[in-house]
Design an enzyme around this catalytic site. Structure first.
Site, PDB file in Angstrom:
ATOM      1  N   HIS A 191       0.844  -1.202   0.000  1.00 52.84           N
ATOM      2  CA  HIS A 191       0.000   0.000   0.000  1.00 52.84           C
ATOM      3  C   HIS A 191       0.877   1.250   0.000  1.00 52.84           C
ATOM      4  O   HIS A 191       0.645   2.187  -0.778  1.00 52.84           O
ATOM      5  CB  HIS A 191      -0.899  -0.046   1.235  1.00 52.84           C
ATOM      6  CG  HIS A 191      -1.721   1.177   1.467  1.00 52.84           C
ATOM      7  ND1 HIS A 191      -3.075   1.251   1.168  1.00 52.84           N
ATOM      8  CD2 HIS A 191      -1.401   2.394   2.000  1.00 52.84           C
ATOM      9  CE1 HIS A 191      -3.528   2.447   1.491  1.00 52.84           C
ATOM     10  NE2 HIS A 191      -2.544   3.154   2.009  1.00 52.84           N
ATOM     11  N   GLU A 192       1.885   1.289   0.868  1.00 48.89           N
ATOM     12  CA  GLU A 192       2.785   2.456   0.915  1.00 48.89           C
ATOM     13  C   GLU A 192       3.641   2.547  -0.337  1.00 48.89           C
ATOM     14  O   GLU A 192       3.968   3.643  -0.801  1.00 48.89           O
ATOM     15  CB  GLU A 192       3.660   2.402   2.167  1.00 48.89           C
ATOM     16  CG  GLU A 192       2.890   2.345   3.479  1.00 48.89           C
ATOM     17  CD  GLU A 192       1.822   3.427   3.601  1.00 48.89           C
ATOM     18  OE1 GLU A 192       2.004   4.527   3.049  1.00 48.89           O
ATOM     19  OE2 GLU A 192       0.789   3.156   4.250  1.00 48.89           O
ATOM     20  N   HIS A 195       1.577   4.333  -2.774  1.00 50.05           N
ATOM     21  CA  HIS A 195       1.701   5.787  -2.608  1.00 50.05           C
ATOM     22  C   HIS A 195       2.996   6.278  -3.256  1.00 50.05           C
ATOM     23  O   HIS A 195       3.025   7.335  -3.892  1.00 50.05           O
ATOM     24  CB  HIS A 195       1.710   6.153  -1.131  1.00 50.05           C
ATOM     25  CG  HIS A 195       0.356   6.111  -0.475  1.00 50.05           C
ATOM     26  ND1 HIS A 195      -0.778   6.626  -1.066  1.00 50.05           N
ATOM     27  CD2 HIS A 195      -0.036   5.632   0.741  1.00 50.05           C
ATOM     28  CE1 HIS A 195      -1.813   6.465  -0.263  1.00 50.05           C
ATOM     29  NE2 HIS A 195      -1.399   5.861   0.838  1.00 50.05           N
TER      30      HIS A 195
END
Length: 681
Positions: free
Chosen positions: A380-381, A384
Site C-alpha cells: 500500500h505504501e 503511494h
C-alpha cells in the site's frame, strides 16, 4: 476519441475450452524424467492433466516470478485435492510443489531469461498411479521471459539505526528455527517484493494492460528464492536489497514521540524525513534521475509497556528526485523467505504472541493474518510511492487483509473476523489493485516496456473554457484518464478513460472537450446537483485539478476586453496558501493595443514564484504579483525583430505556483523559473 468508462472491471476466469488446446498433456509416459525442453508429446491427453487458465501458450512476460491459476479436470463434475509439481526449464530451478484444492490451484513459477518449457504434474491419492517415473497426469507450457532494463527499477532498502544489531522482532521459536538476523530479513523482504511483483503483473494483465510490472535492481548473489539455493549457495541474479544505516541511533528511532500509532506522539512524520535523508545520502540522485524506493524499517519494535510499535511508520510519497514508501518490520517474522514458504506462510494459524511481537491494528491475530498486514500494507505504501492515492477498494483501501487469497486456494480460520476462512478462493475473491491504480501504472515510467511508444517529455495539462459551457483540455503527451469527484467525495468513484491502453490505436488523444452536463451524467442521481471537481492525468505523468468545473465553464469565466473582444479565464492554479497571497489578474496591454510592444519578461522568484513583470518598449511595465525573491529577478528577452510573442506558460503548482516557464511563438522555452520539480505540471 470517445472515452471508455470502467467503474468496475471484475476478472472473469478463462473457460477451459479457451486454453486446453494450447497445452500438451499425457496420461503416463516411458521417456526419461528430464524431458523439459524436448518435443511435444503426441500421447493422448489425460483428463486430469493441469490446465493453466491465467496465461496462454508462448506468452511473453517480463518478470522473474509469475503467478498462475488453473484447474484439474472438470471442476463442475469432480472436486479433487492433491499436489501440483512444477518442473522448470531444463531443470535449471528446483521443482516446486503447490496444493490443489477442489480441483483448483495457484502457483508461483520461476522463469529464466528466454524460452521456458515448463512441466506441470498432478498427483492425488484419489487417482491411480501408473508406477512410471513420471506422474500419469502432466501438461507442458512454453512461456518466454524477457527481463526489462529500459525502465527505472523499484529500489529495495532495509534501513537501520547507526548502532543497530540488525535484528527484528520474532518469537523465540522462530528465532531458533530460522533466525531473525539481517540475512534472514533480506531473504524475507526480497520474497515479499517478488510477491508484490507477481500480484501486480497479474492485476495489470486482468485489467487489459498486458504483462507489465515494475522491476527491481538485481545483483549476482547467492540465490534465496528456493531454500535449496540458500543451502547450496547457488548463485543467481536476484533483487538487490540495499542496507542503509541512518545517522540516528536505535534509541532515537524508537522514540515514542516518533511512533505513528502512539496517540500522544507529536512528530509522527519524522521517520519519513529520516528515511528520506538516509536514502538520498545512499543513492545520491542527480537532477532528473528519479529514484523509486521502498524502505523496510528494520528497527521497528513492539514496546510491551506502551503497547505501541515504535520505530514504525506507514507512509508513502515524496518529491523531487526521490519517491519513497516506508513500513516497519513488526510482522517480518511471518513473511515467507522463499517460494516453498509462500503457502505455509499464508495458511499458518499460529496465534500471535504479544509478549514478543505486535498484533498490528488488532488485525494480525495469527501468523497468516500478520503476513497479510505486513506484506500488503507495505505494498500500500509502495503504491503511494508510485503515485496512487487512497481508493474506494483494493490495495489502496485496506483490501490487503485478504492478500493471501492471491496465492492460496484455501483460507484458514480468521481471528480478525472470528470465522472460518473461505474454503475455495477463486480469482474473483482476491484482493486487487483498483482500476484507477492500474490506469496510473499503465503509463508510469517503472511500468514501461521496450515496445511502448516514446512519451512526449512535456507532461503538462492545459485547460480553458470556450463557448456554451464547453471546456477544452490538451496535453502534448496525451490524456490518459479524467477523475470526477462530487462535492465531499474523498475518493474517486467515476472516471473517464482514453485509449485502449496498448497503443495499437494511436494512443490516447492530445485534446478532448468536456461539459458539466456530460460529467454529471456519470454520477449518481443524488450527486448531480453538487459541485464537481475534475482531475486530468496526462500520459507524461502530469496532472491538473479543476476545483470547480461548473464555474470554469460558466459565464463567470468570460471576460470582456477593453477592445470589445471576448476573453476566457483559465482554471486557477495554486490555492493561495502562502502567507500574503491574494487573488490578482491583469490583461496584457500588448494584447489589446497595437502600439504596445512587449520586449521582455522579468520573473521574480526564489524557490517559488513571487511575481512577473511585463516590460514594454516605451519603458512602461505591468507587474503581476510582487518583486520578491532574487533581487532584480530573472529577465527573458523576446526577439522582437522576428516578431516573437508569448504564446503561453508552462507552470508547476500545488498549494502555490512553484515554477513557471515562458513559451514563445518561435518555439523557444525559457528555463523553469522557481522550483522546477515542485508541485505538478
Amino acid at each position: 476519441m470517445a472515452p471508455t468508462r470502467h467503474p468496475h472491471r471484475p476478472f472473469n476466469p478463462i473457460s477451459l475450452a479457451q486454453t486446453s488446446s494450447s497445452q500438451n498433456s499425457i496420461a503416463g509416459m516411458s521417456m526419461a524424467q528430464s524431458v523439459n525442453g524436448g518435443p511435444a508429446s503426441k500421447i493422448p491427453t489425460s483428463a486430469f492433466a493441469p490446465r493453466i487458465l491465467s496465461i496462454t501458450e508462448n506468452s511473453w512476460v517480463n518478470q522473474k516470478i509469475l503467478l498462475i491459476y488453473g484447474q484439474i479436470a472438470d471442476t463442475s463434475q469432480q472436486a479433487l485435492d492433491g499436489i501440483l509439481t512444477i518442473c522448470h526449464h531444463q531443470d535449471n530451478f528446483p521443482p516446486t510443489i503447490w496444493p490443489v484444492s477442489d480441483s483448483h490451484f495457484k502457483a508461483l513459477v520461476h522463469l529464466s531469461p528466454g524460452p521456458n518449457r515448463l512441466r506441470f504434474d498432478f498427483t492425488s491419492p484419489k487417482l491411480i498411479s501408473n508406477n512410471s517415473s513420471i506422474p500419469a497426469h502432466s501438461s507442458w507450457m512454453n512461456i518466454n521471459c524477457l527481463p526489462v532494463t529500459s525502465s527505472p527499477p523499484v529500489q529495495l532498502v532495509i534501513l537501520l539505526g547507526k548502532d543497530s544489531p540488525g535484528t527484528f522482532d520474532a518469537v523465540p521459536e522462530r528465532v531458533n528455527r530460522e533466525g531473525n538476523d539481517l540475512d534472514t530479513a533480506k531473504r524475507k523482504f526480497r520474497m515479499a517484493a517478488y510477491l508484490w511483483q507477481a500480484f501486480t503483473g497479474e492485476q495489470m494483465y486482468r485489467n487489459g494492460f498486458g504483462r507489465r510490472c515494475f522491476r527491481f535492481e538485481e545483483e549476482w548473489q547467492s540465490g534465496t528464492l528456493t531454500f535449496r539455493d540458500h543451502e547450496s549457495r547457488q548463485m543467481r541474479s536476484e533483487a538487490k536489497i540495499h542496507v542503509v544505516r541512518s545517522e540516528k541511533t536505535v534509541k532515537e528511532l524508537r522514540d515514542l514521540d516518533l511512533a505513528q500509532q502512539y496517540d500522544k506522539a507529536t512528530r509522527k512524520g519524522d521517520l519519513f524525513s529520516i528515511a528520506m535523508e538516509a536514502v538520498k545520502g545512499h543513492f545520491k540522485p542527480m537532477l532528473g534521475q528519479k529514484q523509486y524506493v521502498s524502505v523496510l524499517l528494520l528497527d521497528a519494535h513492539w514496546d510491551t509497556q506502551s503497547r505501541t510499535i515504535t520505530g514504525h511508520a506507514a507512509l508513502g510519497g515524496g518529491s523531487g528526485e526521490i519517491q519513497l514508501g516506508i513500513f516497519g518490520s513488526q510482522a517480518l517474522q511471518s513473511y515467507p523467505s522463499c517460494l516453498e514458504d509462500v503457502v505455509p506462510a499464508f495458511t499458518d494459524c499460529t496465534r500471535t504472541d504479544t509478549s514478543f511481537v505486535a498484533n498490528d491494528c488488532n488485525e494480525s491475530g495469527s501468523n497468516w493474518e500478520a503476513a497479510n498486514i505486513g506484506i500488503g500494507a507495505h505494498l500500500h505504501e509502495t503504491g503511494h510511492m508510485l503515485g496512487c492515492p487512497h481508493q474506494e477498494s483494493g490495495i489502496m483501501l485496506r483490501d490487503y487483509v485478504r492478500f493471501n487469497r492471491t496465492f492460496s486456494c484455501r483460507e484458514p480460520y480468521s481471528t480478525r473476523t472470528k470465522s472460518p476462512g473461505m474454503r475455495l478462493c477463486l480469482p474473483k475473491d482476491e484482493c486487487t489493485w483498483h482500476r484507477l491504480d492500474t490506469l496510473r501504472f499503465r503509463y508510469h515510467p517503472c511500468f514501461r516496456l521496450p515496445s511502448d511508444n516514446l512519451v512526449n517529455g512535456d507532461d503538462s495539462v492545459r485547460v480553458w473554457p470556450v463557448d456554451n459551457g464547453k471546456v477544452i483540455i490538451t496535453a502534448p503527451s496525451g490524456i490518459a484518464f479524467v477523475e470526477i469527484f462530487a462535492d465531499g467525495d474523498g475518493t474517486c468513484r467515476s472516471w473517464l478513460e482514453y485509449g485502449n491502453g496498448d497503443g495499437s490505436s494511436g494512443g490516447p488523444p492530445r485534446q478532448i472537450m468536456l461539459t458539466e452536463s456530460d460529467l454529471k451524467s456519470r454520477l449518481g442521481d443524488d450527486k448531480k446537483n453538487q459541485k464537481l471537481k475534475v482531475c486530468i492525468h496526462s500520459v507524461g505523468q502530469g496532472n491538473h485539478t479543476v476545483e470547480d468545473f461548473g464555474q470554469l465553464g460558466s459565464k463567470s469565466s468570460i471576460v470582456k476586453l477593453p477592445n470589445g473582444q471576448t476573453g476566457y479565464k483559465g482554471s486557477q492554479l495554486g490555492t493561495s496558501q502562502q502567507a500574503g497571497s491574494s487573488p490578482e489578474q491583469i490583461i496584457l496591454e500588448s494584447a489589446i493595443k497595437q502600439t504596445k510592444l512587449l520586449t521582455s519578461i522579468k520573473v521574480y522568484h526564489g524557490f517559488a514564484l513571487d511575481g512577473i513583470e511585463f516590460c514594454y518598449e516605451d519603458l512602461t511595465s505591468q507587474l503581476f504579483g510582487k518583486r520578491g525573491g532574487q533581487p532584480g529577478g530573472s529577465e527573458f528577452l523576446l526577439d522582437t525583430r522576428r516578431g516573437e510573442v508569448i504564446v503561453g506558460f508552462n507552470l508547476r503548482s500545488g498549494l502555490w505556483i512553484d515554477g513557471i516557464q515562458i513559451l514563445t511563438s518561435l518555439g523557444r522555452r525559457s528555463v523553469m523559473y522557481g522550483n522546477p520539480t515542485g508541485g505538478s505540471g
